[in-house]
Design an enzyme around this catalytic site. Sequence first.
Site, PDB file in Angstrom:
ATOM      1  N   ASP A 147       0.697  -1.200  -0.112  1.00 54.38           N
ATOM      2  CA  ASP A 147      -0.118   0.100  -0.223  1.00 54.38           C
ATOM      3  C   ASP A 147       0.891   1.417  -0.193  1.00 54.38           C
ATOM      4  OD1 ASP A 147      -0.783   0.282   3.721  1.00 54.38           O
ATOM      5  OD2 ASP A 147       1.073  -0.001   2.595  1.00 54.38           O
ATOM      6  N   ASP A 169      -8.469  -7.255   0.988  1.00 49.26           N
ATOM      7  CA  ASP A 169      -7.233  -7.471   2.169  1.00 49.26           C
ATOM      8  C   ASP A 169      -7.966  -6.901   3.390  1.00 49.26           C
ATOM      9  OD1 ASP A 169      -6.821  -4.275   1.792  1.00 49.26           O
ATOM     10  OD2 ASP A 169      -5.698  -4.759   3.394  1.00 49.26           O
ATOM     11  N   CYS A 183     -14.291 -28.381   7.935  1.00 49.74           N
ATOM     12  CA  CYS A 183     -13.041 -27.764   7.484  1.00 49.74           C
ATOM     13  C   CYS A 183     -12.047 -28.805   7.289  1.00 49.74           C
ATOM     14  CB  CYS A 183     -12.687 -26.707   8.571  1.00 49.74           C
ATOM     15  SG  CYS A 183     -11.004 -25.918   7.935  1.00 49.74           S
ATOM     16  N   CYS A 204      -8.691 -28.314   7.039  1.00 44.57           N
ATOM     17  CA  CYS A 204      -7.529 -28.079   7.416  1.00 44.57           C
ATOM     18  C   CYS A 204      -6.545 -28.634   8.317  1.00 44.57           C
ATOM     19  CB  CYS A 204      -7.278 -26.331   7.831  1.00 44.57           C
ATOM     20  SG  CYS A 204      -7.968 -26.004   9.579  1.00 44.57           S
ATOM     21  N   CYS A 224      -8.242 -28.395  12.237  1.00 43.01           N
ATOM     22  CA  CYS A 224      -9.664 -29.057  12.424  1.00 43.01           C
ATOM     23  C   CYS A 224      -9.279 -30.467  12.190  1.00 43.01           C
ATOM     24  CB  CYS A 224     -10.515 -28.469  11.327  1.00 43.01           C
ATOM     25  SG  CYS A 224     -10.867 -26.678  11.735  1.00 43.01           S
ATOM     26  N   HIS A 257      -5.847 -21.755  10.755  1.00 41.96           N
ATOM     27  CA  HIS A 257      -7.449 -22.085  10.451  1.00 41.96           C
ATOM     28  C   HIS A 257      -8.115 -20.935   9.656  1.00 41.96           C
ATOM     29  CE1 HIS A 257     -11.458 -23.448  10.518  1.00 41.96           C
ATOM     30  NE2 HIS A 257     -11.674 -22.271  11.108  1.00 41.96           N
TER      31      HIS A 257
END
Lengths: 467, 405
Positions: free
Chosen positions: A160, A334, A372, A374, A377, A402
């Site tokens: 930015d 973002d 989930c 991931c 999880c 996560h």
Amino acid sequence: MGRRNLGPYPKGVKVQAAPLMLTRFVSKTILQFLFAQAPNAGYPLATPPPSTTAHLRQSLQLRRSLYFSMALRFEVLGRFNRARAAQLTLPHYVCHTPLFMPVGTQGTIKGMTNSQLEEIGCQIILGNTYHLALRPTSELIDELGGLHKFMNWPRALLTDSGGFQMVSLLHLADITENGVTFQSPVDGKPMLLTPEESIEIQNRIGADIIMALDDVVRTTITGPRIEEAMYRTLRWIDRCIAAHKRPHEQNLFGIVQGGLDPVLRDICVRGLVDRNLPGYAIGGLAGGEDKDSFWRVVAQCTAALPEDKPRYVMGVGYPLDIVVCSALGADMYDCVYPTRTARFGTALVPEGVLKLKHQAMADDTLPIDPTCTCMVCKNYSRAYIHCLVTKDAMGSQLLSYHNLYYMMKLSRDLHSSIIQGRFPEFVCGFLQKMFPKGDVPKWVCNAMEVAGIDISSCCAPFLTSQD
Amino acid sequence: MKFAVQKAWSNSGRARVGVLEFGSNHKIETPSLLLSTRKGLPLFISPDLLSSLPFPDSHLLQVSPFHFLEGISAKTISDVGGLHDVVGLNSNDYGLVAVPRDSLVSLPDCDGSNKFGASFETPGGRRLIKPSDYMNLINSMKPNLWVTLADEVPAWVSQKRNKISVDRTITWLDQCLSAQNPSNVVVLGPIVGGSDVEERRRCAVEVSRRNVFGYWIGGFGLGESRNERSDLLSAITDHLPEEKLRQICGLELPEEVLQGVAAGVDLFDSTYIYHLTLGGFGLSFPLERRTRAIEKDVAIEPIEKAGSDQTKINLRHIIHRKDMSPIVEDCACYTCRNHTKAYINHLLNVHEMLAQILLEIHNTHHYLAFFRKIREAIKAGEFEEFHAMFVKNRREHLAVSSVCA
């Protein structure tokens, strides 16, 4: 300094306030013509550019579109009304939009390694120019080969302008025509960040996408300040374009300002589109305005911005906001929210959020999100995460992992559901899980109506069936 | 779980290489390092990064049950299926060793102990732990190896206190053994008794009468003098049967570990890695086995890396700001393969968590490599030279730096 650089325009091409469509078409064919002459001149991307307008005609028929500049290629691969799924080719990575960009403020995503970020499918990381210019300084990053090399991040980066942090973080920051004046946090000396310097710093850092310095005001402010800020943003974009030394490797995005005033926003959009930038951001939102105003500004801007270039809504955010903005035609987002909320013990789940600090979690042997897939999880119970959060670094790490996995999956789901022609079903499924009682907020219903997506099955108070 | 001594060091017979088998046929050679954990996982290395550390060396973790006194109850641990399932580590791959003391946040408080239980400083404050409470935790955790509750005392307490500590420890040993889950027979009996060799011997004899897999030697690393430690250690291990496993807590620095190995200890924990990581240091001491001293002219170098020495690098120092080389060249850890001193220096300066993650990975990797060198030296019959040379080189460096200062 030499002659004033005309930026992305080839020499001699006059730009007038022509109707938007014509300007777009004219500049696009000129660019295509140029590249047909010198196919790979300074073109850093892997794929060679198409060289005929026949391709352009064909893609318009398929409602696909293709735009490319010196350092960016944006190809819309699928649509549903205003929503689009695209391939965004940047110097360091080929991305798929809609996408969420985690914020790696100081050259790192808090508590995550690059290997983990790659594993969960992170495509672009955002770096904050203000923080990096302070430590370790843009000169050092440049000397060591750029931020990609410094961090050893092989995919895309976006920086930015530094303006927002200055205004929000610094005491006594002030905005003048010249730039942003502030007190250096290191020694208290008065300093000035000009558009030229912001671009110079970002040139040194070397991200794939850099942001113009804009005069950003909070949407909660009213009055002539907003108009002043919008016109100043347009004056500053020319200075940014002039100062940009690496247009072949870095894409300068302009930022649409104008508060919540549609007239001001429209003027700003037209002005930025005239400059023919590779991409555009919608700024000045995500600062506490009411959601009803928020979505309307996004809707107006996405309608007015070129449909073949990427649109980035800065500072967004909550998964619900991302789904709505994607329905309205935005591509990139973002926010610090997923990682910051992880450090406070809150997990992102399809139903909304799960506060793992809560005492009820202490004995809960379920994973954070049973649906989930991931690493967190699949291996951990809510009870274990509960005993870690806010006490041990590992708790922050696992929750950040996560939450970012959730955001990356959301990005992938948005992209694939649009491509596969089931975007409305995805939106309905998303809203049903988040609002099982059918109490979808009014602003979401209004926005979806404008987006042309029928969510009556999950919205009505008289919910009869799940179909 | 099985343990067997493979090869004893020929000269004086105490240092030895052994093999510890656990899980699905994983064999770890000893002397080995147990990785320190907080609530079952390393402080900063998440499990997916843990697997990048050397195999199988990095697969033994030390856990203090007292980290679980708050937050997650023993019943919940049971419901999930035991500690392996709670912390997401496959019980076939990783060995969890439950030891009350972790030398960091679970520390014995010998003044507070009484006949009912042992007093500990825990993350939840000072607690008096009774054998029944302790066994409740152990039975729900189901670790691979565990130590019974001991009344651990430092080296300077009175003879009377030493005697009491042995009496209590034996009583609690029996109570723990009778309260254990029948399947959990892999237990280490504690050897306490302070600096009183006779009490240590008595303890060893009593513990040996019970069905124990091995011995946990307590009372070290609590502030005793390093010089007296060697003799006391050797005196203790002389009374322990050779074929059984010996573990110790509190020997952290490389020199202290070498003392322990020389006395015949097999398993070590170490908070050295923790302190280094938090301090922003990366281990860098040379690992090749030196059979001769560092050359004089090489040793006398200008001190160029301020705050660092030949053992570790101070990554906070400004001298590393632009250094694009890894912490240690040729190190195969994730950190050195992917990141540079300049980046870690930046991360430390801006107080980012990634710095500690990367440093813990590297420091663990390096320290495990050190243990590997120890085992190689024992197998080659050169342990005494290795030990002496290592200590000499570190002292040499200190002598040099004092000359140049």
